[in-house]
Scaffold this motif. Structure first.
Motif, PDB file in Angstrom:
ATOM      1  N   GLY A   8      40.589  28.482  33.383  1.00 45.49           N
ATOM      2  CA  GLY A   8      39.210  28.469  32.928  1.00 45.49           C
ATOM      3  C   GLY A   8      38.678  29.879  32.792  1.00 45.49           C
ATOM      4  O   GLY A   8      38.293  30.309  31.723  1.00 45.49           O
ATOM      5  N   ASP A   9      38.649  30.616  33.901  1.00 44.85           N
ATOM      6  CA  ASP A   9      38.225  32.011  33.839  1.00 44.85           C
ATOM      7  C   ASP A   9      39.023  32.818  34.850  1.00 44.85           C
ATOM      8  O   ASP A   9      38.462  33.373  35.796  1.00 44.85           O
ATOM      9  CB  ASP A   9      36.721  32.121  34.096  1.00 44.85           C
ATOM     10  N   LEU A  10      40.313  32.842  34.608  1.00 45.64           N
ATOM     11  CA  LEU A  10      41.203  33.487  35.577  1.00 45.64           C
ATOM     12  C   LEU A  10      40.913  34.974  35.692  1.00 45.64           C
ATOM     13  O   LEU A  10      40.930  35.540  36.785  1.00 45.64           O
ATOM     14  CB  LEU A  10      42.663  33.260  35.177  1.00 45.64           C
ATOM     15  N   ARG A  12      38.158  36.656  35.422  1.00 52.52           N
ATOM     16  CA  ARG A  12      37.014  36.898  36.307  1.00 52.52           C
ATOM     17  C   ARG A  12      37.374  36.588  37.758  1.00 52.52           C
ATOM     18  O   ARG A  12      36.987  37.311  38.684  1.00 52.52           O
ATOM     19  CB  ARG A  12      35.840  36.027  35.843  1.00 52.52           C
ATOM     20  N   ALA A  13      38.080  35.491  37.966  1.00 54.19           N
ATOM     21  CA  ALA A  13      38.425  35.083  39.327  1.00 54.19           C
ATOM     22  C   ALA A  13      39.287  36.128  40.008  1.00 54.19           C
ATOM     23  O   ALA A  13      39.065  36.479  41.173  1.00 54.19           O
ATOM     24  CB  ALA A  13      39.154  33.734  39.296  1.00 54.19           C
ATOM     25  N   VAL A  14      40.274  36.648  39.277  1.00 50.48           N
ATOM     26  CA  VAL A  14      41.153  37.652  39.865  1.00 50.48           C
ATOM     27  C   VAL A  14      40.364  38.927  40.158  1.00 50.48           C
ATOM     28  O   VAL A  14      40.523  39.551  41.206  1.00 50.48           O
ATOM     29  CB  VAL A  14      42.340  37.937  38.926  1.00 50.48           C
ATOM     30  N   LEU A  15      39.506  39.303  39.239  1.00 53.19           N
ATOM     31  CA  LEU A  15      38.698  40.502  39.430  1.00 53.19           C
ATOM     32  C   LEU A  15      37.835  40.373  40.688  1.00 53.19           C
ATOM     33  O   LEU A  15      37.794  41.285  41.526  1.00 53.19           O
ATOM     34  CB  LEU A  15      37.817  40.702  38.196  1.00 53.19           C
ATOM     35  N   ARG A  16      37.161  39.246  40.803  1.00 54.82           N
ATOM     36  CA  ARG A  16      36.327  39.029  41.985  1.00 54.82           C
ATOM     37  C   ARG A  16      37.145  39.090  43.263  1.00 54.82           C
ATOM     38  O   ARG A  16      36.766  39.743  44.233  1.00 54.82           O
ATOM     39  CB  ARG A  16      35.625  37.668  41.898  1.00 54.82           C
ATOM     40  N   ALA A  17      38.269  38.406  43.232  1.00 56.50           N
ATOM     41  CA  ALA A  17      39.107  38.375  44.430  1.00 56.50           C
ATOM     42  C   ALA A  17      39.609  39.770  44.773  1.00 56.50           C
ATOM     43  O   ALA A  17      39.660  40.163  45.946  1.00 56.50           O
ATOM     44  CB  ALA A  17      40.291  37.429  44.212  1.00 56.50           C
ATOM     45  N   ALA A  18      39.969  40.539  43.747  1.00 58.62           N
ATOM     46  CA  ALA A  18      40.460  41.892  44.002  1.00 58.62           C
ATOM     47  C   ALA A  18      39.392  42.721  44.689  1.00 58.62           C
ATOM     48  O   ALA A  18      39.660  43.407  45.680  1.00 58.62           O
ATOM     49  CB  ALA A  18      40.889  42.544  42.687  1.00 58.62           C
ATOM     50  N   VAL A  19      38.170  42.649  44.177  1.00 57.34           N
ATOM     51  CA  VAL A  19      37.087  43.428  44.770  1.00 57.34           C
ATOM     52  C   VAL A  19      36.857  43.006  46.223  1.00 57.34           C
ATOM     53  O   VAL A  19      36.659  43.855  47.106  1.00 57.34           O
ATOM     54  CB  VAL A  19      35.808  43.271  43.943  1.00 57.34           C
ATOM     55  N   GLU A  20      36.926  41.722  46.464  1.00 48.67           N
ATOM     56  CA  GLU A  20      36.753  41.245  47.842  1.00 48.67           C
ATOM     57  C   GLU A  20      37.835  41.789  48.763  1.00 48.67           C
ATOM     58  O   GLU A  20      37.543  42.323  49.840  1.00 48.67           O
ATOM     59  CB  GLU A  20      36.807  39.705  47.872  1.00 48.67           C
TER      60      GLU A  20
END
Lengths: 188, 188
Positions: A8-10, A12-20
């Motif tokens: 769906g929006d991988l 964005r999801a990966v980016l968010r997770a990376a920042v976390e």
DNA sequence: CCCGGAATCTATCCAGTGACTAGATTCCGG
DNA sequence: CCGGAATCTAGTCACTGGATAGATTCCGGG
């Protein structure tokens, strides 16, 4: 199984997770495979969106420069004070640690990426735009030197705080930053 | 084959090589196996001396804090000027990049190592020992705040310079640092 | 409705790394 | 000169990044 072949929006999801992950345990402990597991996709899926690890961190840095520029100009418009722009710089570093820890480590990403360069240049523009008032306060000073001094002060404070070298100020970092900055930016 | 079963001073050799590699290509690109190859020993030999990668970087950081403390106090004795201590800080960062890039990244090493803690404390002692003159210059300022400001300024300048954010000063960094520092430490 | 290309993701494979362990070799003090 | 300690080797395992071929799904034009 077919329900989620596409995430769906991988990206964005990966980016968010990376920042976390970076905010929690540093950029060294981020792994494409770990982020893929976290998003529930195969370990090679992130590479489609970012190419490689450097590509992912390039995206992180670019987004970070965009956010920083926005916050700095917001602080400038809201307060009209160059000192508060500096405080906003420190605040960004502390509240967006996941971005900040990547942005100033060019060995981790592709510094010549055009999107990143644009975001970085825009941020620098905001940073240096308030120099006139500062060089007024310190008559006779080269504005470039004054700008570098200001940037160095808030950047140094941020990094020292982030890696635990200012333990006596850990409770109220923002106010401490304001006091420190006042020594250089005498105007309010 | 027997001529060099024992390297002689493998610990020192690996340490030197690590600092070199870090200075050239950053701490992320250092590998125990690469250092072992460079020294002509088996891939597991470095682990005997340092335990693991974090152990190696702990040793790098500890030695770096020792060197920094020595250079700072030397500058203080030689010039008697707190400003020149700050300049010496910047000079250390630029000329001993391999150490500096590790010292302020605690996620890379064991920050609770006793030898390292001692070296770090000794360095901090030197850094803060010249605070009296600074707080005299800026009457009424909290000496702790003034010290943090001074440290932030020179540390920020060093890190910004090292990651290429001060391109206009790349020719004469030391003099640029002196100009910048003068804005905060008005006394000569 | 459906067909075909494009976008997205999976499944494999390979090389390099960090860490661990058992064992080989050399050094050194008594 | 002997035996333990110091030092190094060789082998293994899990993990990672990167590359490739192929599977699945989406989407717009007919």
């Amino acid at each position: 199984m077919s329900r989620s072949y596409h995430h769906g929006d991988l990206r964005r999801a990966v980016l968010r997770a990376a920042v976390e992950v970076i905010a929690e345990t540093g950029p060294g402990s981020v792994s494409l495979r770990g982020l893929a597991r976290r998003a529930g996709v195969s370990h090679a899926a992130p590479a489609y969106h970012f190419g490689d690890k450097a590509g992912l961190l390039t995206a992180v840095a670019a987004e970070g420069f965009g956010l920083l520029g926005a916050e700095l100009s917001a602080a400038r418009e809201r307060t009209g004070s160059f000192l508060e722009v500096g405080v906003a710089y420190v605040r960004f570093a502390l509240t967006h640690r996941g971005y900040f820890e990547v942005m100033f480590r060019p060995d981790l990403y592709r510094a010549d990426d055009p999107e990143l360069s644009a975001a970085r240049a825009a941020t620098a523009e905001v940073l240096y735009s308030g120099l006139a008032s500062l060089s007024d306060a310190r008559a006779g000073a080269d504005p470039r030197v004054a700008g570098v001094a200001a940037w160095s002060l808030v950047h140094g404070f941020s990094t020292l705080w982030l890696n635990g070298n200012l333990p006596r100020f850990e409770d109220d970092a923002e106010e401490a930053a304001r006091c420190v900055a006042r020594l250089l930016f005498q105007d309010g």
